[in-house]
Design an enzyme around this catalytic site. Structure first.
Site, short mmCIF file in Angstrom:
data_model
loop_
_atom_site.label_atom_id
_atom_site.label_comp_id
_atom_site.label_asym_id
_atom_site.label_seq_id
_atom_site.Cartn_x
_atom_site.Cartn_y
_atom_site.Cartn_z
N SER A 193 -95.29 -4.22 126.46
CA SER A 193 -94.63 -4.44 125.18
C SER A 193 -94.06 -5.85 125.17
O SER A 193 -93.81 -6.43 126.24
CB SER A 193 -93.51 -3.41 124.98
OG SER A 193 -92.64 -3.78 123.93
N TYR A 223 -85.27 0.52 127.35
CA TYR A 223 -86.72 0.40 127.15
C TYR A 223 -87.23 -0.90 127.77
O TYR A 223 -88.24 -0.90 128.49
CB TYR A 223 -87.03 0.44 125.65
CG TYR A 223 -88.49 0.30 125.32
CD1 TYR A 223 -89.37 1.35 125.53
CD2 TYR A 223 -88.99 -0.89 124.78
CE1 TYR A 223 -90.72 1.22 125.21
CE2 TYR A 223 -90.34 -1.02 124.46
CZ TYR A 223 -91.20 0.03 124.67
OH TYR A 223 -92.53 -0.09 124.36
#
Length: 229
Positions: free
Chosen positions: A131, A144
């Site tokens: 990501s 995250y």
């Protein structure tokens, strides 16, 4: 005919990759969190094999895999599944950290360990769908981003360790992609979700297939994909 083990094939990028590989006749092994999910994936991709293992409980993956038939060789291992929960560091409890670290980092590490023998046989390819948060962390993305920064370290270490065995390792860093995960992020951010603003999962799937189809004289180590709008 190539054989691919895919996590996250139920939706988003994972579903797009699985469909593309299935349409060209490759063999699929799809990881499902439970028997019910495995049945759904088998119906969606007739002819694919399913493997049951819960990414949220990586300590039990070795036991789960030992009770199921694994392919003799794997041409690619595609880590596409992931979860996200936003929140300021001051509010995050250990449970939230554990959930994201388990699914996004520890489970991929354990699955890779368990199938390395099959990958070495075929001099296969491991792809980690990371990501943009794996490269830069922002407010409320701490847990995250930590899991995805760790995933980058995992990929980089694995690449050096397995190069003598002919295994290629690629990290893909998509920007915001139209998917159920992105809808959840928008909900947590209190924003309206418009999938047309973000990357189509098919576009990310195209980059993943490019990486695994690259001739053996080259490899893609890190690949960033950003919204073009």
């Amino acid at each position: 005919m190539a054989t691919h083990l895919i996590t996250g094939a139920g939706s988003g990028i994972g579903a797009a990759v699985a469909r593309r590989l299935d349409e060209r006749g490759d063999d699929l092994v799809l990881l499902a969190r439970d028997a019910g999910r495995a049945k759904e994936l088998a119906a969606r991709f007739p002819g694919a094999r399913t493997l049951v293992g819960d990414l949220a409980d990586p300590d039990r993956l070795s036991w789960a895999f030992s009770h199921q038939a694994l392919p003799d060789r794997l041409d690619s291992l595609l880590h596409i599944a992931g979860i996200v929960d936003l929140g300021p560091i001051g509010d995050l409890r250990p449970k939230t950290w554990h959930q994201q670290l388990n699914v996004n980092l520890i489970a991929p590490a354990e699955i890779t360990r368990l199938v390395l023998p099959q990958l070495r046989v075929s001099q296969g390819h491991v792809v980690f769908v990371n990501s943009g948060a794996g490269l830069a962390a922002h407010a409320e993305w701490g847990a995250y981003a930590a899991s995805k920064h760790g995933l980058k370290a995992l990929a980089d270490s694995l690449r050096h360790e397995e190069k003598p065995n002919g295994i290629r390792v690629t990290s893909v860093y998509p920007g915001r992609t139209a998917s159920p995960m992105q809808a959840k992020v928008h909900s947590q951010e209190g924003k309206e979700y418009d999938p047309a603003r973000w990357i189509d999962p098919e576009s990310v799937a195209t980059t993943i297939l490019m990486a695994i189809d690259l001739p053996r004289d080259a490899e893609v180590n890190d690949l960033m994909v950003r919204p073009g709008r």
